[in-house]
Design a protein around this motif. Structure first.
Motif, PDB file in Angstrom:
ATOM      1  N   GLY A  10       0.593  -1.391  -0.078  1.00  0.00           N
ATOM      2  CA  GLY A  10      -0.097  -0.146  -0.097  1.00  0.00           C
ATOM      3  C   GLY A  10       1.012   1.257   0.072  1.00  0.00           C
ATOM      4  N   THR A  11       2.103   1.155   0.371  1.00  0.00           N
ATOM      5  CA  THR A  11       2.635   2.627   0.505  1.00  0.00           C
ATOM      6  C   THR A  11       3.862   2.764  -0.304  1.00  0.00           C
ATOM      7  N   GLY A  13       4.865   0.635  -2.496  1.00  0.00           N
ATOM      8  CA  GLY A  13       4.606   0.068  -3.989  1.00  0.00           C
ATOM      9  C   GLY A  13       3.839   1.096  -4.617  1.00  0.00           C
ATOM     10  N   ASP A  35      -4.739  -8.198   3.481  1.00  0.00           N
ATOM     11  CA  ASP A  35      -5.127  -7.166   4.708  1.00  0.00           C
ATOM     12  C   ASP A  35      -6.381  -6.818   4.695  1.00  0.00           C
ATOM     13  N   SER A 197       3.145  -7.645   2.522  1.00  0.00           N
ATOM     14  CA  SER A 197       2.614  -7.111   1.478  1.00  0.00           C
ATOM     15  C   SER A 197       3.017  -8.043  -0.062  1.00  0.00           C
ATOM     16  N   SER A 222      14.203  -2.299  -3.637  1.00  0.00           N
ATOM     17  CA  SER A 222      14.187  -2.753  -2.151  1.00  0.00           C
ATOM     18  C   SER A 222      13.175  -1.507  -1.448  1.00  0.00           C
ATOM     19  N   PRO A 223      12.662  -1.977  -0.397  1.00  0.00           N
ATOM     20  CA  PRO A 223      11.821  -1.005   0.550  1.00  0.00           C
ATOM     21  C   PRO A 223      13.047  -0.335   1.848  1.00  0.00           C
ATOM     22  N   VAL A 225      15.713   1.984   2.869  1.00  0.00           N
ATOM     23  CA  VAL A 225      16.415   3.406   2.294  1.00  0.00           C
ATOM     24  C   VAL A 225      17.122   3.667   3.480  1.00  0.00           C
ATOM     25  N   LYS A 231       8.375   3.503   6.910  1.00  0.00           N
ATOM     26  CA  LYS A 231       6.975   3.685   7.381  1.00  0.00           C
ATOM     27  C   LYS A 231       6.865   2.267   7.664  1.00  0.00           C
ATOM     28  N   LEU A 278      14.678   6.850  -2.982  1.00  0.00           N
ATOM     29  CA  LEU A 278      13.497   7.816  -2.166  1.00  0.00           C
ATOM     30  C   LEU A 278      12.589   8.438  -2.981  1.00  0.00           C
TER      31      LEU A 278
HETATM   32  P1  GDP Z   1       1.724  -0.851   3.682  1.00  0.00           P
HETATM   33  O1  GDP Z   1       1.021  -1.780   2.865  1.00  0.00           O
HETATM   34  O2  GDP Z   1       1.224   0.551   3.701  1.00  0.00           O
HETATM   35  O3  GDP Z   1       2.714  -1.230   4.960  1.00  0.00           O
HETATM   36  O4  GDP Z   1       2.789  -0.397   2.457  1.00  0.00           O
HETATM   37  P2  GDP Z   1       3.882  -1.303   1.802  1.00  0.00           P
HETATM   38  O5  GDP Z   1       4.195  -2.730   2.123  1.00  0.00           O
HETATM   39  O6  GDP Z   1       3.694  -1.195   0.164  1.00  0.00           O
HETATM   40  O7  GDP Z   1       5.096  -0.251   1.862  1.00  0.00           O
HETATM   41  C1  GDP Z   1       5.910  -0.187   3.174  1.00  0.00           C
HETATM   42  C2  GDP Z   1       7.275  -0.079   3.038  1.00  0.00           C
HETATM   43  O8  GDP Z   1       7.546   0.783   1.862  1.00  0.00           O
HETATM   44  C3  GDP Z   1       8.177   0.209   4.090  1.00  0.00           C
HETATM   45  O9  GDP Z   1       9.276  -0.758   4.237  1.00  0.00           O
HETATM   46  C4  GDP Z   1       8.817   1.569   3.396  1.00  0.00           C
HETATM   47  O10 GDP Z   1      10.410   1.769   3.676  1.00  0.00           O
HETATM   48  C5  GDP Z   1       8.515   1.435   1.839  1.00  0.00           C
HETATM   49  N1  GDP Z   1       8.810   2.760   1.419  1.00  0.00           N
HETATM   50  C6  GDP Z   1       7.824   3.867   1.574  1.00  0.00           C
HETATM   51  N2  GDP Z   1       8.337   4.999   0.784  1.00  0.00           N
HETATM   52  C7  GDP Z   1       9.276   4.626   0.212  1.00  0.00           C
HETATM   53  C8  GDP Z   1      10.213   5.308  -0.881  1.00  0.00           C
HETATM   54  O11 GDP Z   1      10.092   6.550  -1.124  1.00  0.00           O
HETATM   55  N3  GDP Z   1      11.278   4.513  -1.510  1.00  0.00           N
HETATM   56  C9  GDP Z   1      11.322   3.135  -1.172  1.00  0.00           C
HETATM   57  N4  GDP Z   1      12.429   2.626  -1.797  1.00  0.00           N
HETATM   58  N5  GDP Z   1      10.812   2.483  -0.134  1.00  0.00           N
HETATM   59  C10 GDP Z   1       9.771   2.993   0.385  1.00  0.00           C
END
Ligand code: GDP
Length: 303
Positions: A10-11, A13, A35, A197, A222-223, A225, A231, A278
């Motif tokens: 969700g974030t 991606g 989820d 996720s 990679s998530p 940074v 987050k 980022l």
């Molecule tokens: P959730 O379902 O809302 O938890 O979202 P996701 O699983 O899609 O995303 C969570 C991950 O997004 C976290 O591990 C963050 O580090 C990563 N993330 C958020 N913003 C960025 C970004 O700008 N760049 C990168 N590379 N990762 C990010």
């Protein structure tokens, strides 16, 4: 690149989805539905909705829900002494009503979410990973609870002791997902939580095989940074799953399905792109999306 498929939570991606929408002709996002939750009589799909709201340029700056939404329904429930632990803005709730009405009429989750995508005037496709229910349950502090309860009632705090994906063995990727993968020119695993996720998507029976069988190169972003998750609870879930909080850890976690990795540090993988990952601004998102697709094309040429 004509057709791009992005696997997403969700974030992280969702932010990359927004960048990809600027730089490719035909984007399909496959979003995690483990989820999903039923609350207030509606079916909520947090990850497909977040992706859709990002693509519509309508995400609120809090990181979920719709920008400028109002809260009259939640306030009315609170005033009536009803449970309102899961917060949904009024317009967000309206999108869930659109989905739920379709589900009640016998449509699939794929069809029902397509109506939300349509209502938000989004051009890309956002496909729920499956039409079958899969539920993430989280073991922490001696109790195993549904994912949303862990996130909201327990604040998403680790340590995490166990993760269960209930319903997985009876689930399958939807035909729309398998078709998009088979026709893609590139497949990108978004910078999302690899355990809760991306994990449920890749764990669907037949999904990983379909990634390997198709002609498209598969690259992951990679998530992490600067070696940290930006987050959400990515870190405690990776710790529980034994995934190191680094590009190398992500490369190892996805080694059976990827041809290359994009990260802000070297990963040790044979095919990698080291770049700034980022995504704060629209320019950051479009630049990273473009670099990821160029990298995928170069990896695809040698596959
Ligand atoms: P959730 O379902 O809302 O938890 O979202 P996701 O699983 O899609 O995303 C969570 C991950 O997004 C976290 O591990 C963050 O580090 C990563 N993330 C958020 N913003 C960025 C970004 O700008 N760049 C990168 N590379 N990762 C990010």
């Amino acid at each position: 690149m004509d057709s791009v498929v992005l696997l997403s939570g969700g974030t992280g991606g969702a932010k990359l989805a927004r960048g990809l929408a600027d730089v490719c002709d035909d984007l399909t996002v496959v979003a995690n539905t483990a989820d999903d939750v039923d609350v207030y009589g509606v079916h909520v799909s947090p990850d497909p909705d977040l992706v859709t709201y990002w693509l519509a340029d309508a995400i609120d700056e809090r990181g979920w829900g719709l920008e400028g939404d109002t809260w009259q329904v939640m306030e009315a429930l609170a005033a009536a002494g009803q449970q309102h632990w899961f917060r949904l803005g009024d317009r967000d709730l309206a999108m869930c009503l659109i989905r739920t009405e379709r589900l009640r009429a016998g449509e699939s989750l794929t069809q029902a979410h397509a109506a939300v995508v349509d209502a938000m005037d989004v051009e890309a496709r956002v496909l729920p990973m499956s039409d079958h229910p899969v539920e993430t349950w989280v073991g922490a502090r001696g109790r195993t609870v549904p994912f949303q309860e862990f996130m909201i009632a327990q604040g998403g705090e680790g340590p995490v002791d166990a993760v269960e994906l209930r319903g997985l063995e009876r689930a399958a990727p939807s035909d729309a997902v398998l078709q998009a993968i088979a026709l893609a020119d590139a497949i990108v695993i978004g910078p999302s939580n690899p355990v809760i996720s991306i994990g449920p998507i890749l764990a669907l029976p037949g999904l990983s095989e379909s990634l390997r069988a198709g002609p498209a190169p598969v690259v992951a972003v990679s998530p992490f940074v600067g070696g940290r998750a930006l987050k959400g609870p990515t870190e405690p879930f990776c710790e529980q799953a034994g995934i190191e909080l680094s590009a190398a850890g992500i490369a190892r976690a996805y080694r059976d399905v990827i041809d290359g990795i994009v990260a802000d540090e070297p990963s040790g993988a044979a095919a990698e792109l080291v770049t700034d990952t980022l995504m704060h601004t629209p320019d950051d998102r479009a630049r990273l999306a473009r670099e990821v697709l160029d990298f995928a094309a170069s990896v695809g040429a040698t596959r």
